[in-house]
Write a protein that holds these residues in place. Sequence first.
Motif: not given
Length: 563
Positions: A184-196, A220-224, A94-98
């Motif tokens: 393992s090759d991603c160095h993004y500072p936070y790795d606990e995001l959900c799919g949304c 869009y943050l109500d969805l997240v 819903s988020l990405v398509s909207a």
Amino acid sequence: MRWTLKPKPSEDKIKHLAQALNVEDFVATLLVQRGIETFEEAKAFFRPSLEHLHDPYLMKDMDKAVLRIENAIQNNENILVFGDYDVDGTTAVSLVSAYLKSHYSNVATYIPDRYLEGYGVSFKGIDYAEDNGFSLIIALDCGIKSIEHVAYAKEKNIDFIICDHHRPGDTLPEAVAILDPKRSDCHYPYDELCGCGVGFKLIQALGQNRDETIEDLIPYLDLVATAIAADIVPMTGENRVLAHFGLKVINENPRPGIKALVHQVKKQTLDITDVVFIVAPRINAAGRIKHGNHAVELLTEFDFEQAQQFASEIEQYNSDRKGLDQQITKEALSQIIEQNEEERFSTVVFKEDWHKGVIGIVASRLIENYYRPTLVFTKSGDKYAASARSVKGFDVYNALEACSEHLEQFGGHMYAAGMTLKAENYNQFKNAFEKQVQETILPEQRIPEIEIDAEIDFNQITPKLIRILKQFEPFGPQNMTPVFLSKNVKDTGYGKTMGQQDEHIRLFVKQNNSEGLAAIGFGLGNKMPMVTDQKPFELAYCIDENEWNGKITTQLRLKDIRA
């Protein structure tokens, strides 16, 4: 229940933080236990800011994903936004398509059928994309293990962008871009995001490309926030910021679909617990009982009247889901007893006509009765499919990996997973899983635990403390509602059981010369004999506020009672 008092942090850390924040040592202790040790960390905790969100381009492949989407828009390609049928998947779609539709019209959505296609990217979905002229699929909350599917799409000249948060296997699919902070090759500072959450980082990057600010993306943050609550990801770092601002949107200016869902239950202000127990199950019910498309329709509808129509249909699906869940739980419990399996280390049950949409909920219910890693199987086509749930500290994903020779496929997290196997492999797998659990589970992981933050006296429960505790919200894993212990408590004689089967308890309690406090314990009705005749007892509880007839009073929400 095992009561465990959290270790007290060092006095130096407590004193240092108490002084820096001008708070009592007791409050500083609660903060240090949550990993907050400095003034700056406390400021970020108590005053979440959108400025605390990381640059989305720090995520591996983000530049490739944005470039491919911008090229698709420039070349007038058809884009298919594909996602799983649960809350995380449907909110992400819903988020990405909207967002994309607000800039470009050739965008459609696809949610696989839970029963005909199963979890994740499906060959049927790719065939649909080919038949309808889609040359780019953006997969959300799935895809990290879809090596064959992505290769199949490539043969048809369909590109994939994968936005996932599940653990990758040894090999990654050959997609144009793979956004997954657990790479393992991603160095993004936070790795606990959900799919949304990963989907939000994608639209954040697309927005930066268009000179949009983070404020433009707040709607869009109500969805997240809904996805974060439903997917039980840690309530730390970016998740906490996104949930904090998402709750504001839900309470102040939600999209029509979420407004219509909340309207059904007539609750004024929602906290994260309400999102978990009110909003999320209803969105989930669409994919469990009917089809996940119904959830996407609801969440992307702009007309409130139409959204109300969708919401009332979903309310019916949720009601059906409850009935099925109760019936299957009852049957599963009978099966455990009939097969003499009460003393096992794991629960593995199967019946071919159990509804696939509710087996995950049933697994959670069974853990309430037999506290151990649990798998509930049903028939799915010519295979057996299962949902797994685990107990605190035990990694069910690793246990499945150890038995993977018997499985067709599996995926998930530490505490929740899904799998399929051939019917003839069921008994071998059941025995292998039991053996694996027996060899790896720790004795303390077999007893439910109440983690207690601190021991306090009732006279410490002041309006000021309640105001401070409110600022600890939103609560969730790694930032749970504080649990307190009080000793030498007595009921004033007004204690009683409640519920159809006296399963709950309501007390009015005092400690020494303190003011009396109301206390409610759901599922604790059997503890009533402990509190009668002025016998002293101990309480483990959270501090709540109860609103009744416009009046707000302090109430203890009991976790357990012991003599």
